[in-house]
Design a protein around this motif. Structure first.
Motif, short mmCIF file in Angstrom:
data_model
loop_
_atom_site.label_atom_id
_atom_site.label_comp_id
_atom_site.label_asym_id
_atom_site.label_seq_id
_atom_site.Cartn_x
_atom_site.Cartn_y
_atom_site.Cartn_z
N HIS A 67 0.64 -1.21 0.10
CA HIS A 67 -0.03 -0.06 0.03
C HIS A 67 0.94 1.12 0.07
O HIS A 67 1.36 1.71 1.08
N HIS A 69 1.68 4.91 -2.69
CA HIS A 69 1.06 5.90 -3.68
C HIS A 69 2.32 6.45 -4.53
O HIS A 69 3.25 7.22 -4.10
N LYS A 302 -8.92 -0.85 -6.19
CA LYS A 302 -9.00 -0.29 -4.89
C LYS A 302 -10.12 0.37 -4.72
O LYS A 302 -10.61 1.16 -5.68
N HIS A 386 -5.28 -0.93 5.55
CA HIS A 386 -5.32 -0.39 7.07
C HIS A 386 -5.74 -1.17 8.03
O HIS A 386 -5.13 -1.12 9.02
N ASP A 450 1.62 3.27 3.49
CA ASP A 450 0.86 4.51 2.63
C ASP A 450 1.56 5.89 2.06
O ASP A 450 1.03 6.67 2.25
#
Ligand SMILES: [Zn+2]
Length: 557
Positions: A67, A69, A302, A386, A450
């Motif tokens: 996870h 970005h 997602k 999460h 994340d």
């Protein structure tokens, strides 16, 4: 690359293969692991040569980050970092944290005065008012930097932004605006805070798009950051780009044979303004899945349920937030969610769902059960990502339904003290990110960062899951701590499993890709609090050495 077999002796090789967990050398041919063992054992392979470059190093499987970005690679280009914690950019430059609102405003003023065009927007990231309960930064504070130049300061969580009055004016946001998430002062005028994606979307155009826009340079920065941290497989978990040829080209043109990390791109399946119907998106994604190759994967999905716990936008079951704040915000309605989930599931796609609060975990599990009852599918590996407040009962249910949990252990450090003291109370804060409970229930887990929300560094993430220490020195839930073996498994094979790549990466085994992380210390022989300080010297990706910035090994293949 040729078809020689190269033997790499090492101080120790930690394979994560239960049938041979420890070795002193590994052999590589054609980008794959040929064998694991001692130099003597490996020397029987025909035409084997020995390469001593890792002789003093510790070798573990390349880390897998399920996870992250890719847009985080662009955060350092023209945006100002105003986060609480120190951070290192992909070039290895160190950015000190801003530990007071005064320090944030000072850094913004500096950046503002450096801009020549008086109307050029100023964008900053990494802030969180939760660290400054006595002195929030809202529209009035930002106006002391400039009331004329558009200014947007994004919270670290990516779910909240604060803007100045110039932005409110240009976007037409005022006391009459009814969009959910446009926060207001007691007198009804907007206070500059925009919570969640509907509200933040009102100002995107002024800043040339969302927070995580992509360019080839962004992707390359992101990849270099991965190499610096020992990561060999990473995700872009929430792309908006896979449904158009132009959007896909950013990935396909950049991820070539020299790209130093494997990239698995998950498309945002719905909400956040994607507009298209889930069935059409599912068909399109199933088709683009075919365009992937060994370094680039398309076709996973997602979905986003609730918001952020420390932003008070996560959806919580009773007893709710510590201060009885109102419950959070759904980014999609439960009905839309089920329709989308069913469409992607039926198309055979892998779905990772953002669930921060326990009410979001509940909705995920209800939906998964309902969809699986109608459309059974073996080995789906759908994942709660999460999974911060997932309860004991929810983990038992997740195990029964075949779901995985990608757990956000970095929160224990970044917001642990705030969760305990201001957001949830000690009781629920000390059971959040319940890694031990998940394993006990039989749920496959991974741990993630994340990024840009928290720093990409699987070694630091391991440390947080092993120690559960907060910055104030408290242990937040000692019974939920992992041991080093479990933590290393979670950031290698555990992550590979929930990406359905565990047959290929995540451990050092004959036949798998020669993807390893090269460390200067053995995590098993390091005090748990020090694991995050272990130096990453570089990675090997498909048998090719990749140098970390500030790494010590010479660059050569
Ligand atoms: Zn995310």
């Amino acid at each position: 690359m040729n078809n020689r077999t190269v033997i790499y002796p090492a101080r120790i090789v930690r394979t994560m293969d239960p049938s041979r967990p420890v070795a002193t050398a590994f052999a590589v041919r054609d980008g794959l692991i040929r064998a694991v063992g001692t130099v003597e054992e490996l020397s029987v392979y025909p035409h084997a040569v020995i390469d001593e470059r890792y002789a003093e190093a510790v070798i573990v499987p390349g880390f897998v980050e399920a996870h992250a970005h890719a847009g985080s690679g662009g955060m350092w280009d023209g945006q100002v970092y105003v986060g609480y914690f120190d951070r290192t950019d992909p070039d290895g430059n160190h950015w000190p944290g801003c530990t007071s609102t005064g320090a944030i405003l000072e850094r913004l003023r500096e950046a503002e005065s450096a801009l020549e065009d008086p109307l050029e927007p100023l964008r900053a990231w990494g802030m969180d008012n939760i660290y400054f309960p006595e002195s929030s930064i809202l529209v009035r504070e930002l106006d002391t930097v400039s009331g004329a130049r558009p200014i947007q300061v994004n919270h670290a969580n990516g779910h909240v932004a604060v803007v100045n009055s110039a932005v409110l004016r240009m976007a037409g946001i005022d006391a009459s605006t009814v969009t959910k998430g446009v926060e207001k002062y007691a007198d009804g005028t907007p206070n500059g805070e925009l919570r969640e994606f509907a509200a933040m979307g009102l100002v995107h155009e002024l800043f040339g798009g969302g927070l995580l826009s992509l360019s080839p340079r962004t992707l390359r920065n992101f990849a270099q950051d991965a190499v610096n941290q020992g990561v060999t497989t990473i995700t872009d978990l929430g792309s908006m780009g896979l449904l158009t040829e132009e959007g896909r080209a950013t990935y396909t043109d950049t991820v070539d044979e020299d790209f130093p990390v494997r990239l698995n791109v998950f498309q945002f399946g719905m909400g956040l303004g994607t507009g298209s119907l889930p069935e059409a998106t599912a068909q399109a994604l199933a088709a683009v899945k075919q365009l992937g190759h060994s370094k680039l994967r398309f076709g996973n999905v997602k979905l986003m349920l609730d918001g952020s716990i420390q932003g008070f936008t996560a959806r919580l079951l009773a007893p709710g937030y510590l201060g009885d704040q109102p419950n959070g915000i759904w980014n999609t309605t439960p009905e839309e969610f089920e329709a989308a989930f069913a469409a992607f599931h039926r198309a055979g796609l892998l779905i990772h769902v953002h669930c921060n609060g326990d009410q979001a975990s509940d909705l995920f599990l209800d939906t998964l059960e309902s969809v699986l009852t109608k459309y059974p599918r073996p080995d789906h590996r759908h994942t709660m990502t999460h999974s911060q407040l997932t309860t004991q009962a929810q983990y038992r249910r997740a195990a029964a339904l075949g779901a995985c949990a990608n757990i956000f252990s970095n929160h224990l450090w970044y917001w642990g003290d705030q969760h305990a003291d201001r957001i949830l109370g000690w009781d629920r804060a000390s059971r959040m990110n319940a890694t031990r409970s998940a394993l006990n229930a039989g749920v496959p887990i991974s741990l993630h960062c994340d990024t840009p929300v928290t720093e990409l560094s699987p070694l630091k993430t391991m440390k947080h899951a092993i120690t559960r220490l907060t910055p104030s020195g408290r242990i937040l839930g000692e019974l939920e701590r992992l041991d080093v073996e479990e933590a290393l498994h979670a950031v290698t094979l555990g992550a590979a499993y929930m990406l359905k790549m565990d047959g290929e990466v995540g451990s050092i085994e004959a036949g798998k890709r020669a993807d390893v992380a090269i460390l200067d210390q053995d995590p098993y022989e390091t005090a748990p609090e020090e694991i995050g300080t272990i130096r990453v010297l570089g990675t090997m990706l498909g048998g090719r050495h990749q140098n970390a910035k500030s790494g010590a090994l010479a660059s050569a293949d």
